[in-house]
Design a protein around this motif. Sequence first.
Motif: not given
Length: 104
Positions: A17-21, A23-29
């Motif tokens: 979740d931290k990485i997704a946030d 990189d401005k991605l959803s968890r799924n993406a």
Amino acid sequence: MEVKIRGIDEKIIKEIDKIADRDKLSRNALIVKILSDYVACKDEFLSNSLPKITKSLVENELKRLTLTADCVTENVYIATLKMMKSAEKIEIFFTSDSDFSQKK
């Protein structure tokens, strides 16, 4: 296609979740990207080529560092010679001055 994954540690999910946030991605993406990248890296061409590429990069970097080290060594040697010549001139100056004062 929908896939469910069970048994993932909560710490791993938080990191995802931290990485997704970031990189401005959803968890799924992000998970899709991670899995896609992993599968792509398992390609036979990549797995056979990466060690050669890495070896070549390391060898090139070592050559570059060796040349740099040789250049630094040469520059230090030249600087040392120049300082020794300057020290000799200063020594002659002070020695000749003391010889002059002894003659008086």
